[in-house]
Every structure is written in C-alpha cells, then in structure tokens.
Design a protein around this motif. Structure first.
Motif, mmCIF file in Angstrom:
data_model
loop_
_atom_site.group_PDB
_atom_site.id
_atom_site.type_symbol
_atom_site.label_atom_id
_atom_site.label_comp_id
_atom_site.label_asym_id
_atom_site.label_seq_id
_atom_site.Cartn_x
_atom_site.Cartn_y
_atom_site.Cartn_z
ATOM 1 N N LEU A 76 43.256 17.631 6.991
ATOM 2 C CA LEU A 76 42.489 17.005 8.770
ATOM 3 C C LEU A 76 43.038 17.915 9.622
ATOM 4 C CD1 LEU A 76 45.608 14.049 9.028
ATOM 5 C CD2 LEU A 76 43.408 14.050 7.907
ATOM 6 N N TRP A 77 43.250 19.272 9.288
ATOM 7 C CA TRP A 77 42.813 19.992 10.415
ATOM 8 C C TRP A 77 41.322 20.456 10.132
ATOM 9 C CZ3 TRP A 77 47.388 23.805 12.164
ATOM 10 C CH2 TRP A 77 48.328 22.551 12.437
ATOM 11 N N PRO A 78 40.366 20.462 8.945
ATOM 12 C CA PRO A 78 39.320 21.353 8.736
ATOM 13 C C PRO A 78 38.771 20.514 10.005
ATOM 14 C CG PRO A 78 40.455 22.092 6.869
ATOM 15 C CD PRO A 78 41.457 20.853 8.313
ATOM 16 N N SER A 79 38.567 19.027 9.785
ATOM 17 C CA SER A 79 37.674 17.967 9.586
ATOM 18 C C SER A 79 37.765 17.590 11.676
ATOM 19 C CB SER A 79 38.029 16.640 8.748
ATOM 20 O OG SER A 79 38.028 17.050 7.445
ATOM 21 N N PHE A 80 39.006 18.250 11.731
ATOM 22 C CA PHE A 80 39.121 18.252 13.104
ATOM 23 C C PHE A 80 38.895 19.430 14.126
ATOM 24 C CE2 PHE A 80 41.141 20.091 16.895
ATOM 25 C CZ PHE A 80 41.575 18.697 17.736
ATOM 26 N N PHE A 81 38.504 20.535 13.591
ATOM 27 C CA PHE A 81 38.163 21.370 14.400
ATOM 28 C C PHE A 81 36.836 20.875 14.147
ATOM 29 C CE2 PHE A 81 41.884 24.065 13.490
ATOM 30 C CZ PHE A 81 42.341 24.331 14.930
ATOM 31 N N LEU A 82 35.914 20.791 12.496
ATOM 32 C CA LEU A 82 34.414 20.772 12.910
ATOM 33 C C LEU A 82 33.801 19.838 13.540
ATOM 34 C CD1 LEU A 82 31.891 21.304 10.732
ATOM 35 C CD2 LEU A 82 32.357 19.648 9.506
ATOM 36 N N VAL A 83 34.577 18.588 14.278
ATOM 37 C CA VAL A 83 34.451 17.559 14.543
ATOM 38 C C VAL A 83 34.371 18.102 15.984
ATOM 39 C CG1 VAL A 83 34.224 15.410 15.823
ATOM 40 C CG2 VAL A 83 34.551 16.129 13.483
ATOM 41 N N ALA A 84 35.451 19.105 16.333
ATOM 42 C CA ALA A 84 35.579 19.194 17.482
ATOM 43 C C ALA A 84 34.667 20.583 18.382
ATOM 44 C CB ALA A 84 37.010 19.869 17.744
ATOM 45 N N ILE A 85 34.104 21.517 17.665
ATOM 46 C CA ILE A 85 34.152 22.583 18.291
ATOM 47 C C ILE A 85 32.639 23.037 17.044
ATOM 48 C CG2 ILE A 85 34.453 25.617 17.730
ATOM 49 C CD1 ILE A 85 37.702 24.673 17.778
ATOM 50 N N GLY A 86 32.101 22.448 15.674
ATOM 51 C CA GLY A 86 31.145 22.096 15.286
ATOM 52 C C GLY A 86 30.289 22.380 16.313
ATOM 53 N N PRO A 87 29.891 21.235 17.468
ATOM 54 C CA PRO A 87 28.354 20.566 18.084
ATOM 55 C C PRO A 87 28.714 22.150 19.438
ATOM 56 C CG PRO A 87 29.298 19.341 18.358
ATOM 57 C CD PRO A 87 30.974 19.810 17.613
ATOM 58 N N ALA A 88 29.770 22.658 19.685
ATOM 59 C CA ALA A 88 29.690 23.821 20.293
ATOM 60 C C ALA A 88 29.289 25.035 19.737
ATOM 61 C CB ALA A 88 31.446 24.090 21.396
ATOM 62 N N MET A 89 29.471 25.372 18.306
ATOM 63 C CA MET A 89 28.829 26.592 17.584
ATOM 64 C C MET A 89 27.638 26.613 17.401
ATOM 65 S SD MET A 89 31.483 28.696 17.551
ATOM 66 C CE MET A 89 31.134 29.753 16.239
ATOM 67 N N ILE A 90 27.088 25.581 17.737
ATOM 68 C CA ILE A 90 25.606 25.061 16.939
ATOM 69 C C ILE A 90 24.496 25.224 18.111
ATOM 70 C CG2 ILE A 90 23.908 23.137 16.984
ATOM 71 C CD1 ILE A 90 25.573 22.204 14.976
#
Length: 320
Positions: free
Chosen positions: A299-313
């Motif tokens: 669960l945590w990898p998916s959560f970090f991908l959704v939460a931090i992914g747009p900011a990193m992009i």
C-alpha cells in the motif's frame, strides 16, 4: 551423450581420456544397477523369502479380509530395512512422526526411508537426462543442479509428512470440542465410558473421520482387555495433541479417586472453551502486527506514487 562427453573433455582437456572415462562410468553404473535389481528381485521372487516377508507383516496366506502387498511395496520395505536408520532413538522419532501423520502400519518407517532414499536417485537420473537440453551449462552449474535436485528429493517426503501431520492434528483439534460435548451428554445420560466412546465414534464417523477412527481404536483396545486409562493414554500418544493429553490426565484422576466422570468432562469442556476463546483473541491481537508487512510493501508504494508523483513530475519539468 555428447553433452556428457563434452563435460568430461572440459575437465580432462583430452578427448581420448574423456571418452575412456565416459565409457567406464556408463559401464560401471549399468553393472551396479543390474546387480542391484537382480539381488532385490531375487529376494522378492524367492517363495521362501516372500512367505517370510508376508508372515512378518501379518498376512498369513489366504486369510480372509486381508490383502497381500504387491512386489513394489515389498521392494520398498526391503530397501528401507537395508538402508534405514539403525538407531532406536531416530526410529522412534520417525515412527512417532508417521503416527501423528496417520501412518500406523508396521512397515511405515521402512516405506518412509525407502522413499527418502529412492526419490533423490530418481530425480538425479531425470536431471542428468535433462541437462543436455539446457544450453550453455557449465560443469559446475550442472553439478550444482544435480545436488539441488537430490536435496529436493531428500526433503520433499519429510515436508509432505510434516504437512500431513499438521493438517491431521488441525482436523482432530477442530473435531475435539464436538466430541467432548457428545461425551458429556452420553455420560450424563447414564452410559459407561467405553459405551460413550463407542457411541461418539459412531456419531462422528460421517463428518470427522480421523477422530472417529481414533475413538473406535480406543474402544477396540478396551474390549481387548486394556484399561480405559491406558487406552486413552495411547490415544494421546497417537494424536500428539496437548488437549487430549489434558483430558486423559483428568479422566485418569477421576477413575482413580472415584469422582464423577460426567462432572470431570463438563469442567474440562468449560476449560477447553475458555482456552479456545483465548486462542482466538490471541490470533486477533496478532493481526495488527501481521498487517505491517502488507502495508509497507503493497500500500505505501502506491500511496507515495499518488501523493508525491505529480510533484516530482513538476520538479523534473521545471529543471528539465
């Protein structure tokens, strides 16, 4: 053939020596295999030896209701007797393990050791036949693969018996509360303990076959002249369950001091229900700890991908 010959050539760095070694290994293995099969089959086909083996197993010729074992079973038993563990302690441990798994035959230990010895040899032969189909395999990798297959063949029977023991004890443990309640009802209605055990075995023969067989065996031992306490002790040894061991101890004390068997069974039934409730509460308390690993890895990898992914992009685009 060409593959094995190539392996020998790599080791010796001489094609003629490799060919001689290859032919010598094939000839020696063929002679040993033929001699072993001849010795084993001669011992089985000899009428005197076969008759002695059947008498030792308890099959007295044309006795009704008994089915004589086949040549394969006698062969496995003979191999187990030849190569099985000679230490009485090791044999006792193996016999107890097989008894808990449901194998109570007199030849169960011999069959177990025969399978553990012959299965690795069979898998080694299959691995040697399959090695030429694997491209670009070295001698070291081939040897490692053969040893790995031999180890798997040695461990699989032990793992199978251990798993069977675990499943059987789980079925016995699940069926024990129902049997205990039926015993309480039968004893309070005025039945004696042997008659109670027989009636409970008949009632549970449809849904809980394992426990019904054990109780029927206890009833048969009591009818044969063994005391109720000794028969129940042997039941605890055959099943390996602490719950049945506690019941046997309480019943032995009740029979020894002359107290009410019905009251003893009722008290133990209440204690068993309390232990079962505590075990369920313990399993429920462990759920939180067991959920940590799925949360971290799933669960945590998916959560970090959704939460931090747009900011990193956005950061990558800004500094692109």
């Amino acid at each position: 053939m060409d593959f094995l010959l190539g392996l020998f050539s790599r080791v010796t760095a001489n094609e003629e020596v490799a060919r001689l070694l290859f032919l010598g290994a094939i000839g020696l293995s063929t002679v040993l295999a033929v001699v072993a099969l001849i010795l084993l089959m001669m011992g089985l086909q000899d009428p005197v030896q076969r008759r002695l083996a059947l008498i030792k197993r308890g099959h007295l010729g044309n006795t009704a209701g008994q089915e004589a074992p086949g040549n394969l079973q006698l062969l496995l038993e003979r191999v187990g007797q030849r190569f099985g563990s000679a230490e009485s302690a090791q044999k006792s441990v193996t016999q107890t393990l097989l008894m808990h798994a449901g194998y109570r035959s007199s030849s169960a230990v011999q069959m177990y050791w025969a399978v553990r010895l012959m299965l690795p040899l069979l898998l080694i032969g299959i691995a040697l036949l399959a090695l030429p189909m694997i491209p670009k395999v070295s001698l070291i990798m081939g040897l490692l693969l053969v040893f790995l297959v031999a180890g798997i063949g040695w461990l699989v029977p032990a793992l199978y018996v251990a798993k069977r023991k675990q499943l059987r004890q789980g079925r016995l443990r699940a069926a024990f509360p129902d049997a205990l309640d039926l015993m309480v009802v039968c004893v309070e209605s005025g039945l004696a303990l042997p008659t109670t055990i027989e009636r409970v075995a008949e009632e549970m023969s449809v849904g809980q076959v394992d426990l019904a067989e054990e109780l029927a065996l206890v009833n048969a031992q009591i009818r044969a002249g063994i005391s109720s306490t000794e028969a129940l002790k042997q039941l605890a040894v055959r099943t390996g369950l602490d719950d049945i061991q506690g019941l046997v101890s309480l019943l032995a004390q009740s029979i020894r001091f002359g107290t009410s068997v019905a009251e003893t069974l009722r008290i133990y039934a209440d204690e068993f229900r309390d232990r079962r409730t505590q075990a369920a509460e313990e399993m429920g308390a462990k759920i939180g700890t067991k959920l940590v690993f799925p949360l971290i890895f799933c669960l945590w990898p998916s959560f970090f991908l959704v939460a931090i992914g747009p900011a990193m992009i956005g950061v990558l685009r800004a500094f692109g």
